[in-house]
Write an enzyme that holds these catalytic residues in place. Structure first.
Site, PDB file in Angstrom:
ATOM      1  N   ARG A 185      38.250 118.495  35.903  1.00 23.19           N
ATOM      2  CA  ARG A 185      38.635 119.751  36.557  1.00 23.19           C
ATOM      3  C   ARG A 185      38.074 119.848  37.969  1.00 23.19           C
ATOM      4  O   ARG A 185      38.559 120.600  38.791  1.00 23.19           O
ATOM      5  CB  ARG A 185      38.114 120.927  35.742  1.00 23.19           C
ATOM      6  CG  ARG A 185      38.996 121.193  34.546  1.00 23.19           C
ATOM      7  CD  ARG A 185      38.519 122.412  33.812  1.00 23.19           C
ATOM      8  NE  ARG A 185      37.883 121.993  32.580  1.00 23.19           N
ATOM      9  CZ  ARG A 185      37.790 122.767  31.502  1.00 23.19           C
ATOM     10  NH1 ARG A 185      38.235 123.980  31.517  1.00 23.19           N
ATOM     11  NH2 ARG A 185      37.206 122.323  30.413  1.00 23.19           N
ATOM     12  N   HIS A 221      25.679 108.430  12.672  1.00 24.98           N
ATOM     13  CA  HIS A 221      24.900 107.202  12.877  1.00 24.98           C
ATOM     14  C   HIS A 221      24.046 106.838  11.647  1.00 24.98           C
ATOM     15  O   HIS A 221      24.072 105.708  11.173  1.00 24.98           O
ATOM     16  CB  HIS A 221      23.957 107.332  14.078  1.00 24.98           C
ATOM     17  CG  HIS A 221      24.634 107.686  15.371  1.00 24.98           C
ATOM     18  ND1 HIS A 221      25.934 107.362  15.649  1.00 24.98           N
ATOM     19  CD2 HIS A 221      24.178 108.324  16.481  1.00 24.98           C
ATOM     20  CE1 HIS A 221      26.248 107.795  16.868  1.00 24.98           C
ATOM     21  NE2 HIS A 221      25.195 108.383  17.389  1.00 24.98           N
ATOM     22  N   LYS A 244      26.745  98.406  18.021  1.00 31.24           N
ATOM     23  CA  LYS A 244      25.472  97.773  18.390  1.00 31.24           C
ATOM     24  C   LYS A 244      25.340  96.427  17.684  1.00 31.24           C
ATOM     25  O   LYS A 244      25.651  96.323  16.496  1.00 31.24           O
ATOM     26  CB  LYS A 244      24.295  98.689  18.024  1.00 31.24           C
ATOM     27  CG  LYS A 244      24.220  99.935  18.922  1.00 31.24           C
ATOM     28  CD  LYS A 244      23.024 100.779  18.571  1.00 31.24           C
ATOM     29  CE  LYS A 244      23.040 102.115  19.306  1.00 31.24           C
ATOM     30  NZ  LYS A 244      22.519 102.056  20.671  1.00 31.24           N
ATOM     31  N   GLU A 301      13.978 109.265  19.246  1.00 33.03           N
ATOM     32  CA  GLU A 301      14.244 109.311  20.686  1.00 33.03           C
ATOM     33  C   GLU A 301      13.081 109.998  21.379  1.00 33.03           C
ATOM     34  O   GLU A 301      12.576 111.006  20.869  1.00 33.03           O
ATOM     35  CB  GLU A 301      15.524 110.093  20.967  1.00 33.03           C
ATOM     36  CG  GLU A 301      16.757 109.449  20.404  1.00 33.03           C
ATOM     37  CD  GLU A 301      18.003 110.249  20.748  1.00 33.03           C
ATOM     38  OE1 GLU A 301      18.534 110.065  21.844  1.00 33.03           O
ATOM     39  OE2 GLU A 301      18.410 111.074  19.914  1.00 33.03           O
ATOM     40  N   LYS A 341      32.544 111.049  18.187  1.00 29.21           N
ATOM     41  CA  LYS A 341      31.898 111.787  17.122  1.00 29.21           C
ATOM     42  C   LYS A 341      31.119 112.957  17.716  1.00 29.21           C
ATOM     43  O   LYS A 341      30.838 112.922  18.913  1.00 29.21           O
ATOM     44  CB  LYS A 341      30.980 110.881  16.284  1.00 29.21           C
ATOM     45  CG  LYS A 341      29.985 110.082  17.109  1.00 29.21           C
ATOM     46  CD  LYS A 341      28.547 110.433  17.119  1.00 29.21           C
ATOM     47  CE  LYS A 341      28.027 111.735  17.489  1.00 29.21           C
ATOM     48  NZ  LYS A 341      26.842 111.796  18.313  1.00 29.21           N
ATOM     49  N   HIS A 365      29.354 105.064  18.089  1.00 30.77           N
ATOM     50  CA  HIS A 365      28.949 103.910  18.896  1.00 30.77           C
ATOM     51  C   HIS A 365      27.878 103.053  18.208  1.00 30.77           C
ATOM     52  O   HIS A 365      27.679 101.906  18.568  1.00 30.77           O
ATOM     53  CB  HIS A 365      28.534 104.321  20.316  1.00 30.77           C
ATOM     54  CG  HIS A 365      27.166 104.889  20.431  1.00 30.77           C
ATOM     55  ND1 HIS A 365      26.883 106.194  20.136  1.00 30.77           N
ATOM     56  CD2 HIS A 365      25.985 104.340  20.824  1.00 30.77           C
ATOM     57  CE1 HIS A 365      25.601 106.418  20.339  1.00 30.77           C
ATOM     58  NE2 HIS A 365      25.023 105.306  20.760  1.00 30.77           N
TER      59      HIS A 365
END
Ligand code: BG6
Length: 536
Positions: free
Chosen positions: A67, A267, A208, A242, A174, A204
């Site tokens: 946009r 995941h 891996k 993380e 996802k 994703h």
């Protein structure tokens, strides 16, 4: 930089070796959400690497739809910085050639009238390099826009149903839906406009290398697979930690989603399915996916009433990451000051089938944990006799403060479990720990390990997940994408947890400090003296 779609780099840089699989016909990728994080940090760097690696044997173009007001050069310039930060600044000259393939199209993709203009632009661009309509629509937008974009593409004639030549495919990120009902409704809606074989539901993690290696390791070797069952495995731990907190761009979305929807439903449950599945009849997409879905359907349901106790949720408060102070989740940008969204989840799952009944699968994911590490660890049972170990206090009594009683077998001093750990990231590899005799005059054991590291064992870079997945979708291979019944089975497990949480008081958030391994309640899940969480 002045490249246009007409000087698209059909050939990779000089000296590139021809890879075994390539996309040999011209194609267009249309990215909705082109100004977002995913496009800059994952999609464009992955396409750049694929092109540099010689995987595109024909001209192509990437049309970013967003946009914001910008021209092609502005778009290329913004992506350049992000791509070179990831790929390396020495790739600068190659980038300038590659960037000729990138164009920007400004449109409000929520408005019906934007699609005629997009169609005209695609027509112009594609005529320039001889693409006869092979198109991949990548929906990197807020998930709420997915139904609208697909419907409007279809209504405006830009998304013909079917995969016959020239093909048209759609990639949806996802999480697919917010719960079981919305995922089923989304599926129903999308399948009015595209066929199942045009729809690529991406997770994703499946791209891996080490995740794919779970299959290779289990079914490509004769020695370990016979041990993968309730007879030999004590428990399995899957950790996705993380160190990062919330990025400003994602705060608003994440605050409505939470860790359970963001990473556990997809995941973590995919990792569990891969480690627990039966050998597939072949490596064909449907055979692999059929075995995964069986595992997901065999998960013992968590009843809503038990969810607050059985599935631990946490939210980080202020703390230290790498010695540096960081703020708490509620102070992150675009996050509600009284948010009760979880940034940490831990649960104990069980797969109720012949192979795994009774074996705990401990799953844990969180933001602002001490470091970024994803690992699947299979911990094997201890030897049946304590030949090399001495019972604690001579009488077999446990002294770890748990309630396991005098017969507890794991509290024998000196016991080291055999653990097979698949390191998904970073430092991708596999390690097997076992006991060996310590050198010296006494017969005492010490823990040792055998290590396999990708970097040390194989030449060449490890491809990023998005490289593999983009190449697969361009080649029409759905093996590493989710089938709708897998998505539904995962939601069926998660749904009662969401319901149980909704109906109960949330814990007093924040309940863990940034830089720690999550709330203390999570320890109870791995409790007793038999197991404890690993610190990978
Ligand atoms: C995404 C989640 O799917 O995976 C993010 O939406 C998370 O919240 C990311 O940060 C982690 O991916 P990776 O590949 O860095 O482990």
């Amino acid at each position: 930089m002045t490249g246009t779609a007409n000087d698209i780099p059909a050939t990779p840089p000089n000296g590139t070796q021809v890879p075994p699989v390539r996309v040999s016909e011209p194609f267009t990728i249309v990215v909705f959400g082109a100004t977002g994080d995913l496009t800059a940090r994952k999609l464009i760097p992955a396409l750049f690497r694929l092109w540099r690696g010689g995987f595109f044997a024909a001209p192509f173009t990437v049309v970013g739809v967003g946009r914001r007001d910008k021209n092609d050069d502005g778009f290329r310039g913004e992506l350049r910085d992000a791509a070179l930060a990831l790929v390396g600044v020495d790739a600068g000259p190659d980038w300038d050639r590659f960037a000729g393939s990138l164009v920007y199209h400004r449109a409000d993709f929520t408005a019906a009238d934007g699609y005629a203009g997009l169609g005209r632009r695609l027509g112009e661009v594609e005529t320039g390099f001889g693409n006869l309509g092979r198109r991949l629509y990548y929906l990197a937008t807020d998930p709420d826009h997915v139904p609208t974009v697909v419907e409007r593409l279809s209504v405006s004639g830009l998304l013909p149903p079917g995969t016959e030549r020239p093909w048209t495919r759609v990639v949806v990120e996802k999480p697919f839906g917010r719960d079981l009902a919305s995922a089923l409704a989304l599926d129903q809606h999308l399948l009015r406009f595209v066929r199942e074989d045009q729809l690529f539901r991406i997770d994703h993690y499946l791209g891996k290398e080490t995740v794919q290696n779970l299959l290779a390791f289990r079914f490509g070797n004769g020695i370990f697979e016979p041990l993968f069952n309730r007879r030999y495995v004590d428990h399995v731990q899957i950790t996705m930690a993380e160190a990062d907190g919330m990025s400003a761009r994602r705060g608003a979305w994440y605050d409505r989603a939470g860790a359970l929807r963001d990473v556990v439903q997809n995941h973590l449950l995919q990792l569990l399915a891969l480690v627990a599945m039966e050998p597939p009849a072949s490596l064909a997409a449907d055979d692999v996916r059929t075995e995964k879905v069986k595992v997901l359907r065999n998960l013992v349901p968590v009843r809503a009433a038990d969810a607050p106790r059985r599935v631990v949720r946490g939210q980080y408060g202020p703390g230290l990451i790498g010695g540096e102070p960081v703020r708490g989740y509620r102070d992150e940008e675009a996050v509600a000051a009284d948010s009760v969204t979880e940034t940490f989840v831990a649960l104990r799952a069980e797969v109720d089938n012949w192979r795994w009944a009774g074996v705990p699968f401990l799953l844990r994911a969180g933001k602002r944990l001490p470091r970024r590490v994803t690992e699947v660890a299979v911990e094997f049972r201890r030897p049946p006799t304590g030949l090399f170990t001495a019972p604690v206090r001579g009488g077999g009594l446990c002294d770890r403060g748990c309630d396991c009683g005098a017969t507890c077998e794991c509290c024998h001093a000196g016991y080291q479990p055999n653990t097979l750990a698949f390191r998904i990231q970073p430092d991708e590899g596999i390690s097997l720990s076992f006991a060996a005799k310590r050198p010296g005059m006494r017969l005492a054991l010490g823990p040792v390990s055998m290590e396999f590291g990708y970097a040390a064992s194989f030449d060449g870079p490890v491809p990023e997940a998005y490289e593999r997945l983009l190449l697969d979708v361009l080649r029409g291979d759905p093996t590493l994408f989710l089938r709708s019944d897998e998505v539904a089975a995962a939601w069926a497990f998660v749904d009662p947890v969401l319901a149980g949480w909704r109906e109960s008081m949330p814990p007093a958030f924040p309940n863990y400090a940034a830089g720690t391994w999550g709330p203390a309640d999570a320890d109870q899940l791995a409790g007793g003296c038999r197991v404890g969480w690993r610190e990978p």
